[in-house]
Scaffold this active site. Structure first.
Site, PDB file in Angstrom:
ATOM      1  N   GLN A 179      -5.703  -6.115  -1.881  1.00 19.63           N
ATOM      2  CA  GLN A 179      -4.265  -6.254  -2.124  1.00 19.63           C
ATOM      3  C   GLN A 179      -4.045  -7.133  -3.352  1.00 19.63           C
ATOM      4  O   GLN A 179      -2.924  -7.275  -3.828  1.00 19.63           O
ATOM      5  CB  GLN A 179      -3.582  -6.891  -0.902  1.00 19.63           C
ATOM      6  CG  GLN A 179      -3.765  -6.125   0.388  1.00 19.63           C
ATOM      7  CD  GLN A 179      -3.294  -6.924   1.577  1.00 19.63           C
ATOM      8  OE1 GLN A 179      -2.111  -6.923   1.940  1.00 19.63           O
ATOM      9  NE2 GLN A 179      -4.212  -7.650   2.205  1.00 19.63           N
ATOM     10  N   HIS A 232      -2.459  -2.581  -4.801  1.00 21.17           N
ATOM     11  CA  HIS A 232      -1.187  -3.120  -5.300  1.00 21.17           C
ATOM     12  C   HIS A 232      -1.212  -3.329  -6.811  1.00 21.17           C
ATOM     13  O   HIS A 232      -0.399  -4.083  -7.349  1.00 21.17           O
ATOM     14  CB  HIS A 232      -0.834  -4.421  -4.578  1.00 21.17           C
ATOM     15  CG  HIS A 232      -0.440  -4.172  -3.158  1.00 21.17           C
ATOM     16  ND1 HIS A 232      -0.497  -5.153  -2.187  1.00 21.17           N
ATOM     17  CD2 HIS A 232      -0.004  -3.058  -2.523  1.00 21.17           C
ATOM     18  CE1 HIS A 232      -0.098  -4.637  -1.032  1.00 21.17           C
ATOM     19  NE2 HIS A 232       0.202  -3.359  -1.206  1.00 21.17           N
ATOM     20  N   CYS A 246       3.545   1.882 -18.652  1.00 20.60           N
ATOM     21  CA  CYS A 246       4.623   2.171 -19.612  1.00 20.60           C
ATOM     22  C   CYS A 246       5.715   2.968 -18.900  1.00 20.60           C
ATOM     23  O   CYS A 246       5.436   4.013 -18.297  1.00 20.60           O
ATOM     24  CB  CYS A 246       4.083   2.993 -20.790  1.00 20.60           C
ATOM     25  SG  CYS A 246       5.385   3.448 -21.977  1.00 20.60           S
ATOM     26  N   THR A 304      -6.233 -12.361   4.488  1.00 18.08           N
ATOM     27  CA  THR A 304      -4.879 -11.825   4.378  1.00 18.08           C
ATOM     28  C   THR A 304      -4.073 -12.198   5.616  1.00 18.08           C
ATOM     29  O   THR A 304      -4.576 -12.257   6.722  1.00 18.08           O
ATOM     30  CB  THR A 304      -4.880 -10.289   4.165  1.00 18.08           C
ATOM     31  OG1 THR A 304      -3.528  -9.823   4.036  1.00 18.08           O
ATOM     32  CG2 THR A 304      -5.566  -9.550   5.296  1.00 18.08           C
TER      33      THR A 304
HETATM   34  C1  BV8 Z   1       5.583   0.588   1.002  1.00 21.47           C
HETATM   35  C2  BV8 Z   1       1.695  -7.170  -5.485  1.00 21.47           C
HETATM   36  C3  BV8 Z   1       6.102   2.870   1.496  1.00 21.47           C
HETATM   37  C4  BV8 Z   1       2.697  -7.978  -6.210  1.00 21.47           C
HETATM   38  C5  BV8 Z   1       2.438  -7.212  -3.187  1.00 21.47           C
HETATM   39  C6  BV8 Z   1      10.055  -3.840   7.645  1.00 21.47           C
HETATM   40  C7  BV8 Z   1       8.980  -3.780   8.517  1.00 21.47           C
HETATM   41  C8  BV8 Z   1       7.724  -3.373   8.084  1.00 21.47           C
HETATM   42  C9  BV8 Z   1       7.526  -3.012   6.747  1.00 21.47           C
HETATM   43  C10 BV8 Z   1       8.584  -3.092   5.893  1.00 21.47           C
HETATM   44  C11 BV8 Z   1       9.846  -3.501   6.321  1.00 21.47           C
HETATM   45  N1  BV8 Z   1      10.668  -3.459   5.254  1.00 21.47           N
HETATM   46  C12 BV8 Z   1       9.993  -3.045   4.165  1.00 21.47           C
HETATM   47  C13 BV8 Z   1       8.714  -2.812   4.539  1.00 21.47           C
HETATM   48  C14 BV8 Z   1       7.612  -2.329   3.675  1.00 21.47           C
HETATM   49  C15 BV8 Z   1       7.091  -3.477   2.822  1.00 21.47           C
HETATM   50  C16 BV8 Z   1       6.649  -4.631   3.698  1.00 21.47           C
HETATM   51  O1  BV8 Z   1       5.606  -4.570   4.334  1.00 21.47           O
HETATM   52  N2  BV8 Z   1       7.469  -5.694   3.720  1.00 21.47           N
HETATM   53  C17 BV8 Z   1       7.099  -6.864   4.523  1.00 21.47           C
HETATM   54  C18 BV8 Z   1       7.538  -8.130   3.780  1.00 21.47           C
HETATM   55  C19 BV8 Z   1       7.737  -6.749   5.881  1.00 21.47           C
HETATM   56  N3  BV8 Z   1       5.973  -2.947   2.097  1.00 21.47           N
HETATM   57  C20 BV8 Z   1       6.168  -2.320   0.916  1.00 21.47           C
HETATM   58  O2  BV8 Z   1       7.227  -2.254   0.345  1.00 21.47           O
HETATM   59  C21 BV8 Z   1       4.954  -1.633   0.346  1.00 21.47           C
HETATM   60  N4  BV8 Z   1       5.275  -0.266   0.031  1.00 21.47           N
HETATM   61  O3  BV8 Z   1       5.671   0.305   2.183  1.00 21.47           O
HETATM   62  O4  BV8 Z   1       5.844   1.863   0.505  1.00 21.47           O
HETATM   63  C22 BV8 Z   1       4.872   3.662   1.682  1.00 21.47           C
HETATM   64  C23 BV8 Z   1       3.836   3.157   2.469  1.00 21.47           C
HETATM   65  C24 BV8 Z   1       2.701   3.914   2.636  1.00 21.47           C
HETATM   66  C25 BV8 Z   1       2.577   5.159   2.034  1.00 21.47           C
HETATM   67  C26 BV8 Z   1       3.616   5.639   1.243  1.00 21.47           C
HETATM   68  C27 BV8 Z   1       4.772   4.898   1.071  1.00 21.47           C
HETATM   69  C28 BV8 Z   1       4.489  -2.277  -0.935  1.00 21.47           C
HETATM   70  C29 BV8 Z   1       4.182  -3.732  -0.702  1.00 21.47           C
HETATM   71  C30 BV8 Z   1       3.445  -4.301  -1.908  1.00 21.47           C
HETATM   72  C31 BV8 Z   1       4.073  -5.596  -2.365  1.00 21.47           C
HETATM   73  N5  BV8 Z   1       3.233  -6.196  -3.402  1.00 21.47           N
HETATM   74  N6  BV8 Z   1       1.607  -7.669  -4.118  1.00 21.47           N
HETATM   75  C32 BV8 Z   1       2.162  -9.336  -6.580  1.00 21.47           C
HETATM   76  O5  BV8 Z   1       0.978  -9.641  -6.345  1.00 21.47           O
HETATM   77  O6  BV8 Z   1       2.970 -10.092  -7.128  1.00 21.47           O
HETATM   78  S1  BV8 Z   1       2.435  -7.943  -1.689  1.00 21.47           S
HETATM   79  C33 BV8 Z   1       1.458  -9.327  -1.619  1.00 21.47           C
HETATM   80  O7  BV8 Z   1       1.666  -9.970  -0.356  1.00 21.47           O
HETATM   81  C34 BV8 Z   1      -0.035  -9.034  -1.551  1.00 21.47           C
HETATM   82  O8  BV8 Z   1      -0.417  -8.000  -2.411  1.00 21.47           O
HETATM   83  C35 BV8 Z   1      -0.321  -8.724  -0.132  1.00 21.47           C
HETATM   84  O9  BV8 Z   1      -0.211  -7.337   0.129  1.00 21.47           O
HETATM   85  C36 BV8 Z   1       0.812  -9.370   0.587  1.00 21.47           C
HETATM   86  C37 BV8 Z   1       0.291 -10.346   1.582  1.00 21.47           C
HETATM   87  O10 BV8 Z   1      -0.338 -11.329   0.879  1.00 21.47           O
HETATM   88  P1  BV8 Z   1      -1.792 -11.843   1.309  1.00 21.47           P
HETATM   89  O11 BV8 Z   1      -2.749 -11.265   0.343  1.00 21.47           O
HETATM   90  O12 BV8 Z   1      -2.063 -11.614   2.743  1.00 21.47           O
HETATM   91  O13 BV8 Z   1      -1.595 -13.364   1.026  1.00 21.47           O
HETATM   92  P2  BV8 Z   1      -0.819 -14.418   1.939  1.00 21.47           P
HETATM   93  O14 BV8 Z   1      -0.541 -15.614   1.090  1.00 21.47           O
HETATM   94  O15 BV8 Z   1       0.299 -13.748   2.669  1.00 21.47           O
HETATM   95  O16 BV8 Z   1      -1.908 -14.802   3.023  1.00 21.47           O
HETATM   96  C38 BV8 Z   1      -3.113 -15.403   2.598  1.00 21.47           C
HETATM   97  C39 BV8 Z   1      -3.987 -15.506   3.829  1.00 21.47           C
HETATM   98  O17 BV8 Z   1      -5.235 -16.075   3.423  1.00 21.47           O
HETATM   99  C40 BV8 Z   1      -3.406 -16.433   4.889  1.00 21.47           C
HETATM  100  O18 BV8 Z   1      -3.585 -15.824   6.158  1.00 21.47           O
HETATM  101  C41 BV8 Z   1      -4.267 -17.709   4.776  1.00 21.47           C
HETATM  102  O19 BV8 Z   1      -4.466 -18.313   6.033  1.00 21.47           O
HETATM  103  C42 BV8 Z   1      -5.565 -17.133   4.286  1.00 21.47           C
HETATM  104  N7  BV8 Z   1      -6.365 -18.070   3.492  1.00 21.47           N
HETATM  105  C43 BV8 Z   1      -5.924 -19.050   2.648  1.00 21.47           C
HETATM  106  N8  BV8 Z   1      -6.992 -19.673   2.099  1.00 21.47           N
HETATM  107  C44 BV8 Z   1      -8.107 -19.065   2.597  1.00 21.47           C
HETATM  108  C45 BV8 Z   1      -7.711 -18.048   3.474  1.00 21.47           C
HETATM  109  N9  BV8 Z   1      -8.592 -17.269   4.134  1.00 21.47           N
HETATM  110  C46 BV8 Z   1      -9.903 -17.489   3.917  1.00 21.47           C
HETATM  111  N10 BV8 Z   1     -10.370 -18.459   3.084  1.00 21.47           N
HETATM  112  C47 BV8 Z   1      -9.505 -19.257   2.417  1.00 21.47           C
HETATM  113  N11 BV8 Z   1      -9.973 -20.207   1.597  1.00 21.47           N
END
Ligand code: BV8
Length: 225
Positions: free
Chosen positions: A88, A106, A114, A173
């Site tokens: 991701q 992602h 573009c 994640t």
């Molecule tokens: C889509 C790029 C349709 C940008 C990102 C309502 C309910 C359910 C879903 C939805 C809803 N409303 C809308 C949706 C869909 C939506 C969604 O899921 N929204 C969420 C907020 C509810 N999703 C979308 O819009 C996606 N598109 O659904 O299209 C479709 C689907 C399928 C097929 C066809 C059509 C598109 C979403 C993409 C968004 N872009 N990133 C950028 O980078 O700026 S999202 C971004 O956050 C990441 O890419 C990743 O996907 C997401 C989560 O982030 P994580 O990587 O998990 O990071 P986070 O900080 O959250 O967590 C870090 C973890 O690491 C923690 O658990 C922590 O404890 C741990 N950690 C920390 N340190 C360590 C560690 N672990 C191990 N070692 C360490 N040292």
């Protein structure tokens, strides 16, 4: 088809110094997601969005892959096509560690999209200055990143891999964003063994057969060994 699918998130890059999204000093701290990671945000305030991604792109030069990235690259050297990494993350740390079989669902910081010709081209500069598209020359580049509401890349390949893998491992994640957060359930449904390697239990921890909690830099090398 890959026997092992590894999904990675921001947590795998945390020990390299790349901020995660939802931890205390996270990326979103300074911004609301809706203000920087949606097409609407880009339409409304393109310079703010471009500066957000320009800063993250520039910061890549300051970080290095950590033992977790390196362990996955070592695993690929050992098992080849039997491993697929679906990330991701939009950083290039998997590639710089030596992984070659990586799907950036992602998008990638070091790529430009573009809006005029739809070409995706390697890019490492700043977009806020409206550089021309290397393909068509139009000054209409945007980050080649999948924003909320946009369709992730290479979903068909990912779903095929989830349908045939024997092991699904999730690293670093929060399980907060779909469709990535649902991959564990799809893998399980097809009979894969599922393992979560994360600092703390994620939102989807209960879907995993096994969960180990701690830093990825320790858990991933131990799992690969
Ligand atoms: C889509 C790029 C349709 C940008 C990102 C309502 C309910 C359910 C879903 C939805 C809803 N409303 C809308 C949706 C869909 C939506 C969604 O899921 N929204 C969420 C907020 C509810 N999703 C979308 O819009 C996606 N598109 O659904 O299209 C479709 C689907 C399928 C097929 C066809 C059509 C598109 C979403 C993409 C968004 N872009 N990133 C950028 O980078 O700026 S999202 C971004 O956050 C990441 O890419 C990743 O996907 C997401 C989560 O982030 P994580 O990587 O998990 O990071 P986070 O900080 O959250 O967590 C870090 C973890 O690491 C923690 O658990 C922590 O404890 C741990 N950690 C920390 N340190 C360590 C560690 N672990 C191990 N070692 C360490 N040292």
């Amino acid at each position: 088809m890959a026997r092992i699918v590894v999904l990675t998130g921001a947590g795998i890059s945390a020990e390299s110094g790349v901020p995660t999204f939802r931890d205390a000093d996270g990326l979103w701290e300074g911004h609301h997601v809706e203000d920087v990671a949606t097409p609407e945000a880009f339409e409304r305030d393109p310079d703010t969005v471009q500066r957000f991604y320009d800063a993250r792109r520039a910061a890549l030069a300051l970080v290095e892959p950590n033992p977790a990235h390196k362990a996955l690259a070592e695993l690929e050297r050992a098992v080849g096509d039997d491993l697929l990494v679906v990330t991701q993350n939009i950083d290039d740390l998997h590639e710089r560690a030596g992984s070659t079989r990586v799907i950036h669902m992602h998008g990638e910081l070091l790529s430009a999209l573009c809006r005029a010709c739809r070409r995706r081209t390697p890019f490492s500069g700043a977009m806020v200055d409206h550089p021309p598209c290397p393909g068509c020359g139009a000054s209409d580049l945007r980050p080649d990143v999948v924003w909320f509401g946009e369709i992730p890349y290479r979903m068909e390949e990912i779903l095929d891999a989830l349908g045939s893998c024997e092991q699904f491992v999730s690293v670093g994640t929060s399980g907060a964003v779909y469709p990535a957060a649902g991959f564990v359930q799809q893998a399980r449904a097809y009979g894969a063994r599922t393992l979560e390697l994360n600092l703390v239990p994620s939102e989807g921890s209960f879907f995993f057969d096994e969960a180990r909690h701690g830093p990825a830099g320790e858990l991933v090398p131990a799992w690969v060994a």
